[in-house]
Design a protein around this motif. Structure first.
Motif, PDB file in Angstrom:
ATOM      1  N   SER B   3      -8.038   0.432   5.550  1.00 20.58           N
ATOM      2  CA  SER B   3      -7.213   1.583   5.892  1.00 20.58           C
ATOM      3  C   SER B   3      -8.081   2.817   6.132  1.00 20.58           C
ATOM      4  CB  SER B   3      -6.215   1.856   4.776  1.00 20.58           C
ATOM      5  OG  SER B   3      -6.884   2.228   3.601  1.00 20.58           O
ATOM      6  N   LEU B  42      -4.705   6.225   1.043  1.00 17.30           N
ATOM      7  CA  LEU B  42      -4.872   5.233   2.112  1.00 17.30           C
ATOM      8  C   LEU B  42      -5.869   5.733   3.152  1.00 17.30           C
ATOM      9  CD1 LEU B  42      -1.179   4.081   2.506  1.00 17.30           C
ATOM     10  CD2 LEU B  42      -3.078   2.656   1.768  1.00 17.30           C
ATOM     11  N   ARG B  47      -7.011   1.432  -1.816  1.00 12.20           N
ATOM     12  CA  ARG B  47      -5.797   0.629  -1.691  1.00 12.20           C
ATOM     13  C   ARG B  47      -5.338   0.103  -3.032  1.00 12.20           C
ATOM     14  NH1 ARG B  47      -6.698  -3.453   2.897  1.00 12.20           N
ATOM     15  NH2 ARG B  47      -4.602  -2.889   3.528  1.00 12.20           N
ATOM     16  N   CYS B 313      -2.876   1.935   7.855  1.00 14.04           N
ATOM     17  CA  CYS B 313      -2.927   1.265   6.548  1.00 14.04           C
ATOM     18  C   CYS B 313      -3.775   0.013   6.603  1.00 14.04           C
ATOM     19  CB  CYS B 313      -1.518   0.925   6.085  1.00 14.04           C
ATOM     20  SG  CYS B 313      -0.498   2.389   5.925  1.00 14.04           S
TER      21      CYS B 313
END
Lengths: 88, 487
Positions: B3, B42, B47, B313
């Motif tokens: 991401s 993100l 994450r 993402c």
């Protein structure tokens, strides 16, 4: 929180009031049997649906009044004076 | 690749000229004004956000709003440490300090994760049955320490909280297209109107699309003196149309040098003649093993992160879907430069109305397993119909699009019933009987933006294009002064 309509002060929140329980309970004559006195003192209906009850605007005008309220939806169907007969 | 931040046209919610420094688990990161903690993490390729309650499973960001189930963080320091806030709702500000929940010594290496390996031996209620002898209370302290989520500060709260009572003719919950239309219609008819928005900005699902209809409605609402409360989350409907909501003020007054005793939250008790629940719908997740891994997200959330916050993402995406909304997400993510490795479609091709548009669609298939523990790095796709061999696909993000479920909580809390719509595969509010003491009305248009699932003729429209009628009853409701309590 319910909102009750005091006949003297108008709509107020429930926490200004004190509930006095079932209304229109007739005191039996002195000659009544023990069973009838027991019923009068200790036994009340607990209906699912319309319930007639007394309320006092304790934190407001201090007046008593009668109320017809649904115990299922809390709809208030009618507000009437202590001396009025039960609505039908 | 994982991401990270996308280039300039993406990110309608963020202000790239205003950088904001914050701390997560002791490390310094940078976000932009307008970011939530989730989007900022993100964007920094963080994450793995926390650990789960019992088994200490790694958890990441799953959604983009109030429905966040996994991205929980402790925010603040000292007496202001607030446990278990949803990272998707925490607005990033300069000096913000946040930490993962339920992990020791760190979220990456967590001793408690041993519980996950032993999970087969730890069924629900295991402790109470196993640790009875000689005395449960001997074991209780360390079992309690091993489980649980965030930690409270344990210190007296230095801030203030207040309570306000208000009245309104029409109270609209939700400031999306439906809610704004209702509020404007009611206010135009002369009703005193309050509009609650849970986020800091108005527009709901269309907000990050910078939809001109939203801008016009907001301007009209302000002109008509609609009382608009942002960052205000309605949490309960009580007897006789009393709605309670909490307005969060801390993000406005937040900051490292916040003075002692500021106002942090405000409890609104609003008595309304009519309450309109226009609070939209939640996307449903698809069910497959390990669908709680960091890197498994709701499809619409990934789209919102990309366009609203300018955050990709993931760079190579597998979408698990049983509805047409996934195709719109796929094409908009592709437009943002994200590679769609495959769209795993549960339905046979005959049931799909949306155009595949060059996507690789694996029909009648499902995800059988997810590779990667602390972050997704692949998945195995099997055919539901059978016949083909399982296929391993490399990816760093799995999106899950299982259709939409209207947010019916307020309606249900007010005693409303639901009915099942077969063609859209969702529960919707049933009309309430007239004269009932709590009247929570769900406007027709609140259901419109939810994309119908599994229905070819209606499917595939994005919420932006969905037809939205102005609520036909809103004006009449406002005009009728019939009290909800009849005397």
């Amino acid at each position: 929180m319910m909102q009750l309509d005091c006949p003297w002060c108008g709509k107020r929140d429930e926490n200004e009031f004190v509930c006095g329980g079932t209304t229109h309970i007739q005191r039996p004559p002195l000659s009544a049997s023990d069973r009838d006195w027991g019923e009068y003192l200790f036994f009340r209906d607990n209906p699912k649906g319309l319930h007639l009850e007394r309320w006092r605007h304790a934190s407001g005008c201090g007046q008593w009044f009668n109320l017809a309220r649904s115990t299922v939806t809390h709809d208030i169907v009618s507000v009437y004076a202590m001396t009025d007969p039960a609505p039908r | 690749m994982s991401s990270g931040r996308l280039g300039a046209p993406f990110g309608t919610r963020i202000d790239r000229t205003r950088k904001v420094g914050f701390q997560f688990n002791g490390r310094d990161y940078q976000g932009f004004q307008g970011d939530t903690l989730a989007s900022a993490l993100l964007a920094n390729d963080v994450r793995l956000v926390g650990r789960s309650f019992k088994l200490h499973r790694p958890r990441g960001i799953f959604s983009c709003g109030v429905e966040e189930p996994t991205g929980l963080v402790d925010v603040g320091e000292g007496a202001r440490r607030t446990p278990n806030l949803r990272a998707t709702l925490v607005e990033v500000h300069e000096g913000l300090v946040a930490a993962s929940v339920n992990c020791w010594p760190s979220v990456g290496f967590d001793v408690g994760a041993v519980n996950d390996w032993l999970s087969a031996m730890l069924p629900a209620g295991f402790y109470y049955k196993t640790f009875m002898w000689p005395d449960w209370h001997l074991f209780e302290p360390w079992i309690r320490r091993a489980a649980g989520l965030g930690r409270a500060s344990g210190l007296p709260d230095p801030d203030h909280y207040e309570e306000i009572s208000a009245v309104a003719d029409v109270l609209v919950v939700g400031a999306g297209l439906a809610g704004l239309s209702c509020a404007v219609a009611a206010a135009a008819a002369g009703a005193s109107t309050v509009l609650l928005a849970s986020s800091a900005t108005l527009g709901g699902r269309l907000e990050w699309r910078a939809d001109p209809r939203i801008l016009a409605l907001v301007a009209e609402a302000r002109r008509l003196d609609v009382r608009i409360l942002t960052r205000t989350l309605a949490f309960g409907v009580f007897d006789h149309n009393l709605l309670c909501a909490v307005e969060s003020l801390s993000s406005i007054t937040a900051g490292a040098q916040r003075p002692q005793g500021v106002l942090r939250e405000r409890l609104w008790k609003i008595r309304a003649r009519h309450i309109v629940a226009a609070n939209g719908a939640f996307e449903r997740p698809m069910v497959f093993p390990d669908n709680d891994r960091p890197g498994v997200m709701l499809a619409a959330a990934a789209e919102k992160y990309a366009y609203g916050y300018g955050v990709a993402c993931g760079r190579r995406v597998v979408i698990a879907s049983n509805c047409d909304s996934a195709y719109a997400v796929a094409s908009s993510l592709r437009a943002a430069g994200v590679e769609i490795a495959a769209l795993v479609e549960r339905r046979p091709p005959s049931d799909v109305a949306a155009a595949a548009d060059g996507l690789r669609v694996i029909s009648e298939a499902a995800i059988a397993s997810v590779a990667g523990t602390r972050a997704v790095h692949g998945c195995t796709v099997v055919s539901v119909a059978g016949g083909t061999r399982p296929e391993k696909i490399e990816c760093d993000l799995i999106l899950s699009a299982g259709g939409y479920a209207p947010a019916v909580h307020l309606h249900s809390q007010a005693g409303g019933k639901l009915r099942w719509l077969d063609d859209s595969a969702m529960f919707v509010p049933m009309a309430r009987r007239p004269g009932s003491s709590a009247s929570v009305l769900a406007p027709v248009c609140s259901r419109r933006p939810t994309r119908p699932v599994m229905r070819p003729s209606l499917a595939g429209r994005s919420p932006g294009e969905a037809p939205c009628r102005p609520c036909p009853w809103a004006a009449s409701v406002a005009r009728s002064r019939a009290p909800t309590c009849r005397v």
